[in-house]
Scaffold this active site. Structure first.
Site, mmCIF file in Angstrom:
data_model
loop_
_atom_site.group_PDB
_atom_site.id
_atom_site.type_symbol
_atom_site.label_atom_id
_atom_site.label_comp_id
_atom_site.label_asym_id
_atom_site.label_seq_id
_atom_site.Cartn_x
_atom_site.Cartn_y
_atom_site.Cartn_z
ATOM 1 N N ALA A 27 0.804 -1.219 0.000
ATOM 2 C CA ALA A 27 0.000 0.000 0.000
ATOM 3 C C ALA A 27 0.848 1.285 0.000
ATOM 4 O O ALA A 27 0.561 2.230 -0.748
ATOM 5 C CB ALA A 27 -0.941 -0.023 1.196
ATOM 6 N N ARG A 68 -6.041 -0.682 -8.756
ATOM 7 C CA ARG A 68 -6.377 -1.627 -7.684
ATOM 8 C C ARG A 68 -7.322 -0.909 -6.724
ATOM 9 O O ARG A 68 -7.074 0.229 -6.339
ATOM 10 C CB ARG A 68 -5.109 -2.101 -6.945
ATOM 11 C CG ARG A 68 -4.170 -2.906 -7.851
ATOM 12 C CD ARG A 68 -3.039 -3.544 -7.066
ATOM 13 N NE ARG A 68 -3.496 -4.651 -6.244
ATOM 14 C CZ ARG A 68 -2.792 -5.186 -5.250
ATOM 15 N NH1 ARG A 68 -1.602 -4.685 -4.940
ATOM 16 N NH2 ARG A 68 -3.259 -6.204 -4.555
ATOM 17 N N CYS A 133 2.112 -11.869 4.862
ATOM 18 C CA CYS A 133 2.376 -11.074 3.662
ATOM 19 C C CYS A 133 3.674 -10.266 3.808
ATOM 20 O O CYS A 133 4.564 -10.637 4.575
ATOM 21 C CB CYS A 133 1.185 -10.191 3.307
ATOM 22 S SG CYS A 133 1.207 -9.648 1.577
ATOM 23 N N ASP A 202 -4.008 -2.501 4.218
ATOM 24 C CA ASP A 202 -4.262 -1.788 2.962
ATOM 25 C C ASP A 202 -5.271 -0.673 3.182
ATOM 26 O O ASP A 202 -5.214 0.369 2.520
ATOM 27 C CB ASP A 202 -4.737 -2.770 1.894
ATOM 28 C CG ASP A 202 -3.613 -3.751 1.562
ATOM 29 O OD1 ASP A 202 -3.433 -4.717 2.322
ATOM 30 O OD2 ASP A 202 -2.895 -3.517 0.572
ATOM 31 N N LYS A 238 -3.418 4.977 5.448
ATOM 32 C CA LYS A 238 -4.220 3.757 5.261
ATOM 33 C C LYS A 238 -5.635 3.922 5.814
ATOM 34 O O LYS A 238 -6.449 2.998 5.718
ATOM 35 C CB LYS A 238 -3.550 2.560 5.953
ATOM 36 C CG LYS A 238 -2.052 2.427 5.731
ATOM 37 C CD LYS A 238 -1.727 1.938 4.350
ATOM 38 C CE LYS A 238 -0.226 1.823 4.110
ATOM 39 N NZ LYS A 238 0.476 0.847 4.942
HETATM 40 O O1 LIG Z 1 2.117 -0.326 2.925
HETATM 41 P P1 LIG Z 1 2.762 -1.604 3.337
HETATM 42 O O2 LIG Z 1 2.860 -1.712 4.820
HETATM 43 O O3 LIG Z 1 4.089 -1.849 2.654
HETATM 44 O O4 LIG Z 1 1.832 -2.817 2.820
HETATM 45 C C1 LIG Z 1 0.518 -2.942 3.303
HETATM 46 C C2 LIG Z 1 -0.175 -4.116 2.696
HETATM 47 O O5 LIG Z 1 -0.111 -4.072 1.261
HETATM 48 C C3 LIG Z 1 -0.026 -5.406 0.780
HETATM 49 O O6 LIG Z 1 -0.945 -5.640 -0.253
HETATM 50 P P2 LIG Z 1 -0.469 -6.096 -1.741
HETATM 51 O O7 LIG Z 1 0.694 -7.038 -1.599
HETATM 52 O O8 LIG Z 1 -0.145 -4.834 -2.509
HETATM 53 O O9 LIG Z 1 -1.682 -6.798 -2.319
HETATM 54 C C4 LIG Z 1 -0.228 -6.325 1.958
HETATM 55 O O10 LIG Z 1 -1.589 -6.633 2.203
HETATM 56 C C5 LIG Z 1 0.380 -5.479 3.056
HETATM 57 O O11 LIG Z 1 0.021 -5.897 4.358
#
Ligand SMILES: O=P(O)(O)OC[C@H]1O[C@H](OP(=O)(O)O)[C@H](O)[C@@H]1O
Length: 326
Positions: A27, A68, A133, A202, A238
């Site tokens: 995100a 997305r 993740c 997210d 977020k």
């Molecule tokens: O902003 P940061 O903390 O890096 O990521 C936040 C979230 O974004 C990701 O989504 P995806 O892999 O893009 O579907 C994961 O769900 C992760 O927990």
């Protein structure tokens, strides 16, 4: 895109494609890339007048927005940059937009560092953290704990279908953190060895619900049953402003080939390659109800999920529209 929309710079189209295909993912990283793409659009524009400039920037924002649907950091980033567009000439508009995008990207980085320090305070020397993740916000907490001299170990969930747990494991090993990599189905067994569940987000809803990578909610329920606290690391970017007025967060459904690649399809369908009775679903995210979350860690401190709405009102007011609306 509408036919009467102005064309966007190829770099914007490329960034949008990379976000959609998850070449650029996570995100915060998506938000950073989107702000950078808007700055590029502003920099390279040949708009003849201020109205054309504004139209171009809005068109670029729409192309990025439509990639997305779940991570609210994307529209929040676009809104932040577009609201900084100011000036009476194209060159003033260009300069203000680029400066605003740079400001956004700097603040994003600072917020993540600050959040990391807050989250690190929850981690004690010798703690074992279970991750799901790959979240740069969550990793920032571990990095800050390491910087503070604490020893931390990690149990890293693989995270099907795209296995972003591998990215987390690689980063942690680069920092020297001992890692145990497990398949998702082993999480409940290994919760007995964990002191914390630490995940990113997210989007965060006004009721404190956490929208994060599919599997987070099941992990949180199991963690509660095992008495392991669940910590969500999420910068305020977020926080999903539309949820203050009752909107729900769209959950992205991704292509079924991520779950069942074409090369493996025959393992399931046998001879019937066009079997219409076989449905493969691939939701990318789920919602963890606030009662399973112990703390939401932001750059403004940690919050119990139920009180996050007060922070949202402070930051966003009561409501917001689409990113390109004034
Ligand atoms: O902003 P940061 O903390 O890096 O990521 C936040 C979230 O974004 C990701 O989504 P995806 O892999 O893009 O579907 C994961 O769900 C992760 O927990």
């Amino acid at each position: 895109m509408d036919e009467d929309q102005p064309a966007v710079d190829p770099v914007v189209a490329e960034t949008a494609e990379d976000i959609a295909t998850m070449e650029i993912r996570g995100a915060a990283t998506i938000a950073d890339a989107a702000a950078d793409a808007l700055a590029t659009q502003a920099d390279r524009t040949d708009a003849a007048d201020p109205a054309a400039f504004r139209d171009e920037l809005r068109a670029a924002a729409k192309v990025l927005y439509e990639t997305r649907p779940t991570a609210v950091s994307l529209p929040n980033a676009l809104r932040y940059v577009l609201r900084g567009m100011a000036g009476d000439t194209v060159s003033e508009l260009r300069a203000s937009t680029i400066a605003r995008a740079e400001e956004f990207r700097t603040e994003l980085e600072q917020a993540q560092d600050q959040l990391g320090k807050v989250g690190a305070n929850r981690l004690r020397d010798g703690d074992v953290v279970m991750t799901h993740c790959h979240s740069t916000d969550a990793l920032s907490c571990i990095e800050a704990a390491l910087d503070a001299g604490k020893h931390v170990e990690a149990i890293v969930k693989e995270t099907r279908p795209r296995k972003q747990g591998h990215i987390t494991a690689r980063q942690l090993r680069e920092w020297g953190v001992p890692v145990t990599l497990i398949v998702d189905n082993a999480a409940r067994r290994y919760l007995d060895d964990a002191d914390h569940v630490l995940v990113g987000a997210d989007s965060i809803a006004a009721d404190g619900g956490v929208i994060n990578k599919i599997g987070t909610s099941g992990l949180a329920v199991n963690a509660r049953e095992r008495g392991v606290p669940v910590m969500v690391a999420a910068q305020t970017i977020k926080l999903h402003p539309d949820t203050m007025t009752g909107h729900t967060v769209a959950i992205e459904m991704r292509d079924e080939s991520e779950v069942l690649p074409d090369a493996e399809r025959a393992d399931v369908t046998g001879e019937r390659s066009d079997d219409e009775g076989l449905v493969v679903e691939n939701p990318a995210f789920d919602v963890t109800p606030p009662r399973y979350v112990d703390a939401i860690v932001t750059e403004r401190g940690q919050f119990p999920p139920e009180s996050i709405v007060t922070l949202m009102r402070d930051l966003f007011g009561e409501t917001t529209g689409e990113p390109w609306e004034p």
